[in-house]
Design a protein around this motif. Structure first.
Motif, mmCIF file in Angstrom:
data_model
loop_
_atom_site.group_PDB
_atom_site.id
_atom_site.type_symbol
_atom_site.label_atom_id
_atom_site.label_comp_id
_atom_site.label_asym_id
_atom_site.label_seq_id
_atom_site.Cartn_x
_atom_site.Cartn_y
_atom_site.Cartn_z
ATOM 1 N N ALA A 30 0.871 -1.179 0.000
ATOM 2 C CA ALA A 30 0.000 0.000 0.000
ATOM 3 C C ALA A 30 0.910 1.231 0.000
ATOM 4 C CB ALA A 30 -0.906 -0.016 1.229
ATOM 5 N N LYS A 78 -0.416 7.048 -2.617
ATOM 6 C CA LYS A 78 -1.210 6.517 -3.727
ATOM 7 C C LYS A 78 -2.531 5.955 -3.201
ATOM 8 C CE LYS A 78 2.660 5.513 -6.613
ATOM 9 N NZ LYS A 78 2.907 5.156 -7.945
ATOM 10 N N TRP A 93 -5.332 3.576 -2.403
ATOM 11 C CA TRP A 93 -5.281 2.130 -2.170
ATOM 12 C C TRP A 93 -6.689 1.596 -1.967
ATOM 13 C CZ3 TRP A 93 -4.737 -0.732 2.893
ATOM 14 C CH2 TRP A 93 -4.388 -2.076 2.692
ATOM 15 N N ARG A 94 -6.944 0.399 -2.419
ATOM 16 C CA ARG A 94 -8.260 -0.253 -2.321
ATOM 17 C C ARG A 94 -8.645 -0.597 -0.888
ATOM 18 N NH1 ARG A 94 -6.657 -5.374 -5.757
ATOM 19 N NH2 ARG A 94 -4.640 -4.441 -5.945
ATOM 20 N N THR A 95 -7.741 -0.457 0.048
ATOM 21 C CA THR A 95 -7.940 -0.752 1.469
ATOM 22 C C THR A 95 -8.238 -2.237 1.673
ATOM 23 O OG1 THR A 95 -8.843 1.487 1.685
ATOM 24 C CG2 THR A 95 -8.981 0.079 3.607
ATOM 25 N N TYR A 124 -11.828 3.814 0.134
ATOM 26 C CA TYR A 124 -10.421 3.852 -0.262
ATOM 27 C C TYR A 124 -9.614 4.542 0.832
ATOM 28 C CZ TYR A 124 -11.886 3.053 -5.158
ATOM 29 O OH TYR A 124 -12.405 2.543 -6.325
ATOM 30 N N TRP A 141 -3.106 8.888 7.244
ATOM 31 C CA TRP A 141 -3.729 8.283 6.072
ATOM 32 C C TRP A 141 -4.994 9.078 5.774
ATOM 33 C CZ3 TRP A 141 -3.754 2.387 5.032
ATOM 34 C CH2 TRP A 141 -2.473 1.863 5.235
ATOM 35 N N SER A 154 -7.902 -0.300 -7.104
ATOM 36 C CA SER A 154 -8.114 1.148 -7.198
ATOM 37 C C SER A 154 -7.648 1.663 -8.557
ATOM 38 C CB SER A 154 -7.363 1.861 -6.067
ATOM 39 O OG SER A 154 -5.998 1.505 -6.085
#
Length: 180
Positions: free
Chosen positions: A68, A72, A74-76, A105, A113, A126
């Motif tokens: 991650a 950028k 991130w799809r988590t 996200y 974050w 993502s």
């Protein structure tokens, strides 16, 4: 004679059809299994406030920043983008999020974050993230724990007038507040 030929043909069709069913192959378990967290977490309680569905990647001696990357979107989690369902209207920061299902996200960082609620649904990763579909964003400070989690994990806890989504991976911890 004709009835015997028809019977043989029928038997052949059944055998070939059943062979196809018997030979069906099923996939093994995902390396990053899907999971869900809800509040309240007690399955005997039908009235939920929120539920999140995500896949749980494992660190396996890798760095979080490799999986991650900082800065950028991130799809988590892993695989499909994480989805969050609100059963009542909630707030993330000063933004109201109407009851419904959204993509959740994040943008990782060293000290904080960014949590993002987005209108897109049923997306892989993502890769096609569209910032114009964001409903809410909030920067959340990173904290650290003495306990390391190899599997990416999420859990909700009750908070004043809402819930907190706790995210943990390695020793990194986040607490994302949602208010009613």
């Amino acid at each position: 004679m004709k009835s015997n030929i028809l019977k043989l043909a029928l038997v052949a069709v059944v055998l070939f059809s059943s062979q196809h069913i018997i030979s069906q192959e099923f996939r093994g378990l995902d390396k990053s299994p899907m999971d869900a967290a809800a509040f309240p977490s007690d399955y005997r309680v039908a009235d939920k406030l929120v539920k999140i569905t995500y896949s749980r990647p494992q660190l396996n001696d890798r760095l979080i920043s490799d999986l991650a990357p900082n800065g950028k979107v991130w799809r988590t989690g892993a695989n499909e983008a994480c989805e969050i369902t609100f059963y009542v209207d909630m707030k993330l920061g000063s933004s109201t999020v109407k009851a419904g299902t959204y993509t959740f996200y994040t943008i990782p960082g060293e000290k904080e974050w960014t949590a993002i609620i987005n209108k897109d649904l049923n997306v892989w990763g993502s890769y096609f993230y569209d910032e114009s579909k964001d409903v809410a964003r909030l920067s959340v400070p990173v904290s650290n724990s003495d306990e390391a989690l190899d599997a990416f994990s999420m859990v909700f806890s009750e908070a004043d007038n809402g819930v907190t989504l706790h995210i943990g991976w390695g020793t990194m911890r986040l607490a994302v507040p949602f208010k009613k």
